[in-house]
Motif scaffolding. Structure first.
Motif, PDB file in Angstrom:
ATOM      1  N   HIS A   1       0.803  -1.215   0.000  1.00  0.00           N
ATOM      2  CA  HIS A   1       0.000   0.000   0.000  1.00  0.00           C
ATOM      3  C   HIS A   1       0.842   1.275   0.000  1.00  0.00           C
ATOM      4  CE1 HIS A   1      -4.015  -1.771   0.388  1.00  0.00           C
ATOM      5  NE2 HIS A   1      -3.435  -2.709   1.119  1.00  0.00           N
TER       6      HIS A   1
ATOM      7  N   ARG B   1       3.648   4.127  -1.125  1.00  0.00           N
ATOM      8  CA  ARG B   1       3.890   4.786  -2.408  1.00  0.00           C
ATOM      9  C   ARG B   1       5.260   4.347  -2.944  1.00  0.00           C
ATOM     10  NH1 ARG B   1       2.116  11.032  -2.234  1.00  0.00           N
ATOM     11  NH2 ARG B   1       2.154  10.606  -4.463  1.00  0.00           N
TER      12      ARG B   1
ATOM     13  N   ARG C   1      -0.532   4.253  -4.830  1.00  0.00           N
ATOM     14  CA  ARG C   1       0.685   3.451  -4.702  1.00  0.00           C
ATOM     15  C   ARG C   1       1.851   4.038  -5.498  1.00  0.00           C
ATOM     16  NH1 ARG C   1      -3.631  -0.263  -4.213  1.00  0.00           N
ATOM     17  NH2 ARG C   1      -3.263  -1.901  -2.650  1.00  0.00           N
TER      18      ARG C   1
END
Length: 217
Positions: A132, A134, A158
């Motif tokens: 989840h 980035r 993401r």
């Protein structure tokens, strides 16, 4: 000076392809096999200039973590994988063992199969298996048109800041201005959604059937 992109005749298109990283033997063989084995679906394959652009863009961005939604017989994934930075990885999502079986052979032939992970199943579900945080540098969406918003909303959160999402077929052969089918209407609505999405800066390019590039904030 011209106020809009010029139309491409077959002759001009051939000139364009020949003067921008023209297809090598592997790409030509893949395109020919796709047309021979899957003639009714061969148009699902990205255009040769689009494949060259994907490699160029991936290299330009220094991509290490990439995702593709909709792999088909593997030309776009091959192009992305060839552009990855050292140690880079591409995760592909598709629902067809048949189509991606062709892709696997050409990934191996090109020597990029060790950079690619293929996940089979509905992408709306399998995308949720990604971390989840980035972490993605680049994503390419070219799958079921009515599900574009679903894929988009799984991917945008993401993407790392400055990461880029490329979305194919956003012009629908020009039908977005007068939609004729459910898929046409879905893409027209999706284009409006992207335009209003404050999480990204986006530009639509007249490459092949239209390509949106969105930079995530």
């Amino acid at each position: 000076m011209t106020l809009k992109s010029i139309p491409l005749t077959d002759e001009l298109h051939a000139y364009l392809v020949a003067h921008g990283s023209p297809p090598d033997e592997i790409v030509r063989d893949l395109a020919e096999e796709t047309l021979a084995v899957l003639p009714e679906h061969a148009s699902m394959q990205v255009a040769p200039e689009q494949a060259a652009f994907l490699t160029f863009l991936t290299r330009l961005l220094g991509v290490r973590n990439a995702v593709e939604v909709g792999t088909f017989t593997g030309l776009s994934s091959l192009a992305i994988a060839r552009g990855l930075a050292d140690g880079g990885r591409l995760t592909c999502f598709d629902i067809s063992e048949e189509y991606t079986g062709i892709a696997r052979r050409y990934w191996a032939r090109a020597g990029v199969d060790d950079r690619i992970e293929l996940r089979i199943g509905p992408a709306g579900e399998t995308l949720r298996e990604l971390p989840h945080e980035r972490h993605l540098d680049f994503a390419f969406i070219d799958a079921d048109k009515t599900s574009y918003p679903l894929y988009w909303n799984e991917l945008v959160p993401r993407m790392r800041p400055g990461g880029v999402i490329a979305v194919d077929n956003v012009l629908r052969h020009g039908r977005v201005v007068a939609p004729e089918s459910e898929a046409d209407r879905a893409i027209a609505a999706f284009n409006e959604y992207v335009l209003a999405d404050v999480r990204v800066d986006a530009v639509m390019l007249p490459i092949a059937d239209g390509l949106t590039l969105a930079r995530v904030h």
